[in-house]
Structure formats: structure tokens, C-alpha cells
Design a protein around this motif. Sequence first.
Motif, PDB file in Angstrom:
ATOM      1  N   ASP A 132       0.831  -1.198   0.000  1.00 21.36           N
ATOM      2  CA  ASP A 132       0.000   0.000   0.000  1.00 21.36           C
ATOM      3  C   ASP A 132       0.872   1.257   0.000  1.00 21.36           C
ATOM      4  O   ASP A 132       1.999   1.245   0.475  1.00 21.36           O
ATOM      5  CB  ASP A 132      -0.872   0.040   1.279  1.00 21.36           C
ATOM      6  N   ASP A 133       0.267   2.338  -0.510  1.00 23.37           N
ATOM      7  CA  ASP A 133       0.769   3.725  -0.446  1.00 23.37           C
ATOM      8  C   ASP A 133       1.633   4.103  -1.651  1.00 23.37           C
ATOM      9  O   ASP A 133       1.473   3.528  -2.709  1.00 23.37           O
ATOM     10  CB  ASP A 133       1.453   4.011   0.902  1.00 23.37           C
ATOM     11  N   HIS A 180      -5.683   3.517  -4.219  1.00 27.29           N
ATOM     12  CA  HIS A 180      -5.651   3.718  -2.763  1.00 27.29           C
ATOM     13  C   HIS A 180      -5.911   5.199  -2.451  1.00 27.29           C
ATOM     14  O   HIS A 180      -5.427   5.708  -1.447  1.00 27.29           O
ATOM     15  CB  HIS A 180      -4.273   3.265  -2.259  1.00 27.29           C
ATOM     16  N   HIS A 213      -4.590   9.777   0.020  1.00 28.89           N
ATOM     17  CA  HIS A 213      -4.634   8.903   1.190  1.00 28.89           C
ATOM     18  C   HIS A 213      -5.627   9.366   2.241  1.00 28.89           C
ATOM     19  O   HIS A 213      -5.266   9.759   3.352  1.00 28.89           O
ATOM     20  CB  HIS A 213      -3.232   8.739   1.802  1.00 28.89           C
ATOM     21  N   PRO A 240      -7.704   3.697   2.422  1.00 30.99           N
ATOM     22  CA  PRO A 240      -6.687   4.095   3.398  1.00 30.99           C
ATOM     23  C   PRO A 240      -7.202   3.877   4.829  1.00 30.99           C
ATOM     24  O   PRO A 240      -8.391   4.127   5.108  1.00 30.99           O
ATOM     25  CB  PRO A 240      -6.476   5.582   3.091  1.00 30.99           C
ATOM     26  N   HIS A 273       3.063  -2.632   4.174  1.00 28.93           N
ATOM     27  CA  HIS A 273       3.459  -1.258   3.906  1.00 28.93           C
ATOM     28  C   HIS A 273       4.975  -1.333   3.722  1.00 28.93           C
ATOM     29  O   HIS A 273       5.722  -1.350   4.700  1.00 28.93           O
ATOM     30  CB  HIS A 273       3.102  -0.344   5.073  1.00 28.93           C
ATOM     31  N   LEU A 286      -0.468   3.162   7.659  1.00 32.95           N
ATOM     32  CA  LEU A 286      -1.615   3.706   6.944  1.00 32.95           C
ATOM     33  C   LEU A 286      -2.378   2.591   6.273  1.00 32.95           C
ATOM     34  O   LEU A 286      -1.853   1.795   5.605  1.00 32.95           O
ATOM     35  CB  LEU A 286      -1.141   4.717   5.912  1.00 32.95           C
TER      36      LEU A 286
HETATM   37 ZN    ZN Z   1      -2.353   3.378   3.039  1.00 37.54          ZN
END
Ligand code: ZN
Length: 516
Positions: free
Chosen positions: A72-73, A127, A131, A164, A292, A516
Motif C-alpha cells: 500500500d501507499d 488507494h 490517502h 486508506p 506497507h 496507513l
Molecule cells: Zn495506506
Amino acid sequence: MMLPFVLLSTLLPLLVVAQDGSISGPTSSSQAAGYSCDPNKCKLPTCNCASTSPPGGLKPSDVPQFIVFTADDAIQSYTLDAVNQFLAQRKNPNGCPPKMTYFTSLSFTNYTLVTDWYVAGNEIADHTMTHVGTPPADEINGNLIALNALAGIPLSDIKGFRAPFLNYSVDTLKLLAQSAFTYDSSAAASIPVDDPDTDAFWPYTLDNGMANDCLEVPGSCKGEPKLPGFWEIPMYAFFDNRGVAGPHLMDPWLDAANGQSTVDDAATLDYMKKTFTAHYNGNRQPIGLYTHPIHLSLTYPGVNAPKSTIAMINNFLDWAQEQQNVWIVSNEQLLEWVKNPVPVSQLNDFVPLKCSSPNVDASMKICNGVPQNENGLLSHCAFSDFPFYTCYGCPSEQPSPANPNPPQATSSAPARHRLPTNCSTPFWDPIDGKCVCNSDSCKFTDLSRPIGPNGANLTGGGTGSDFNPSAADAGPSYVPFNGAAVSSRLPQGVWSAVLLGSVGAVLGALGVISRL
Ligand SMILES: [Zn+2]
């Protein structure tokens, strides 16, 4: 680095789902779910009831054990390095490199690395742009528009979404279905598979509403929301020695196990193996490594991931892969199998799991997401807080939910041609505006999606039409996204190592560090 997370957990002991998405107990129950679905009416491939049994009536021994790998992110060189530490050296039982799903948010993302990661066969998913939890439509749809314009990802290939903080509502799911997403993967499977009340369902469609997170999401479950053909891919938690009271959903290696106060890689490895075995010896619901990756980076200044933790995760994957019929997959690959569940004996011929590498001449100079082809051809977009590179021309301002596809900056370089609807990313030359695909095997047509203002249909790249080969001599037939007629010449290449030293990038990375 974990201090904010620890504090948060301490401050919110009564909530099962903390604000950062971690869970501390069951997020559903059969009573709260009130779920019913008639498998005689709900049939694959377009409908699937939430069930703990494998799809297609297969016996568990005929079912592959899938390990879903997600990240993610923001996508940056150091996050891809982190993922590659676990995947680059591996092969699936068919001899192909495993693929994964990257739920991409756009703040601090380096667009050209999104292109590269996608062309290498991985799944790029949404995503939100900046965020935000329970996001409005422009955060969700703007992500598609910007990734299509600046990373050259076809709209039809951005199929999935993760909220998120795993913070979603019934409205979020409705927005996703309206925007023609294929699936969400924000809900937790929070009860062990060997518990009679387990909520570890195989991926299912929402024809009969949600069956996960029923204690957490107001208005969800008991038949709601009804979104025919839209899938939920639950996130399957690991459980430590406390069982249902000890779930670990994302980045389990950052948690202390068994109610202890400090992280112990050996204890984490132990419960990860035990949870895997419960799946493997049971109905083989998928299991997931939901990462993450910045927490596991060895190449980002200021982050020192423990090498013992990295080794532990590889140890887990080594151990899992020693067992028969274990596959590491992206969410889209998992879903293709669920829609068309062939027994393990036929998996070597199953197309969605096959190796995929575009057959583009290695000597060709073309900005297409293949590092050897695009070397020297990238545009450097020098925004002060997060500079990035792209094949598709720098925007005049940073994309934002209010304006996800700003006009192209053409003062210092000629405009480039965005990906049209009828050429796939590795075959599109955004500098000369031509498609280098010359065979049926690379033919491609993108779909339009209702992601514009008020649900208007948008087509790829903001170009609004196809590239027309017959008109190539006279110039591209489409309208460039900046509305100006374009006569492209090769701009100065500005490729250099993708290292960001700006204050913004540092702050951004720190923002990602609290989970996150
Ligand atoms: Zn995230």
C-alpha cells in the motif's frame, strides 16, 4: 518509528478496529452478518456467495493455496526495492515469477516506477489520490485519471481498491461499483478458519450484500449493500497464540505477538506458520501478506528495517513454498481463478498465472515502462515537494482531486502523447505518438469508465479517442489532452537515479511510517 502506533493502540483500547486499520478482535459475527445467498441463483463467474468452501465445488485437495501479496501507499524506488526483497528471487510452481498488487496513493509517488511495475506484470490498484479514509468520489476516480495520464495505466486494468486506514463505508463500496471497479479489498476476515464462526470467506460478490466487518461498518450486511457483480476480497488475518483475540492483519511483523510488549520475529514466524497451516489443511482460503513496504526498506534514508524481520518473512515464504500447490499471486490473479476455478492439476495451463513479458525489441528507444527501452527518455517533473519522473510529459501543476489531469507543461519540452485507448503501455511511444504493436498478440483496447464529473464516461489519457494508424502520416488523430495540436520531437532526456532528497519527500515518507 512505531511509537505513534503504540500510542494509538493504547489510547483506543476499546475499539476493535483502530484508526490505522489494525484490528484487535472479531469485526463480524454470523448474527450481525444476517447473510443469505442461494448458490443455485448466484453462479460463477459473475456471482459468488460468501462461503468458506472453495469455489466451483472443488475439494480442498484440488485447490491451490494462494498467498496474496499486496503493498500500500506511494510507489518509490525504495518501496519497490522492499517488495523485491521478497519476490524477485521466487518462482511459482509453473516457473513464472510471482506478481503482486500495489494499492497506490499518489502523494510522493514516482509515476514512471508505476509504469515499470505495471509493465513487469504486477497489478496497480487504487488507494485514493491523497490517502484519505471513507473517500469522496474525486479521491477515488482522480487516482484512475492521474495514473492513466501520467503512468500510462489503462483504465480497464485498474480494477481494485483498498481504503486508506481500511476505513470505508457503504457509500465507499457504492462509489466503487459506480466507477466500474471490479473489487474492493478493505474488509477483514477476523476469525480463524478453524473456528466454527469464521468469517474467512473466499472472495464473493455483493449481490447479497457484505458478510465481513458487519460489527464495524454502519448500514453494511443483512443484505446491504447490494452491488451485483462487484467483489469483496477479504483480507485474511493471522492469529497468534491467543486465537481469535490475537489477530494480526497488516504488517504482522510490526506487532508484538501473544500479548507481549516487544516484537519477537520468532514468535511472529511461529504464528504465521500456524495460521497458514490451518488454511492449508482446511478449505484453503487464501492468506495474505499485506505490507506497507516502507517499513521493510533497506534503501530509504532514516528507515532501518531490522534485517532479522526481512529474513523472517523470507523464511516464512521459503517454508510455505516448499509445500505442494502454493502460489504467490496478485489480487487480480486470485480473482481470475475464483471466477474460473480449475483444479491444481490444470494450473500450469491457466493463462492468468502464466508468465507475461511484452515482446518489445530491447534495442528500441521508446518510453514504455521497460527500463532498457526508456533509459534517457523520461521527463523529470521538478515539483518542490515531490518531484517525479514520467514518460507522458510533466503536468503544469501537481495532480489533485480537484484537477487530476492538469494541462501538460510545454514551456521547456514538447508535449508528449498520452496512452490512447487502442495501444497497450509497453507498445506505446509517447514521444512520437505511435503504437509499435504489429501483431495480433499485442493488440489492446481500453475501456471507458464512468469516472468523470457527474459520472461522465472518460476514455484513456484524457485523449478521448483512439490512435488511428491510417492517419499516422498526417499526425495523430486524437486530441491531445492539452487541447493543442502536437508535433512531438524528442525532448532532452533527464533520467537519473530516482532519489528524492527534498524535504517534502522526507515528510511524506514519515507520514507513511505511522501505519496507513
Ligand atoms: Zn495506506
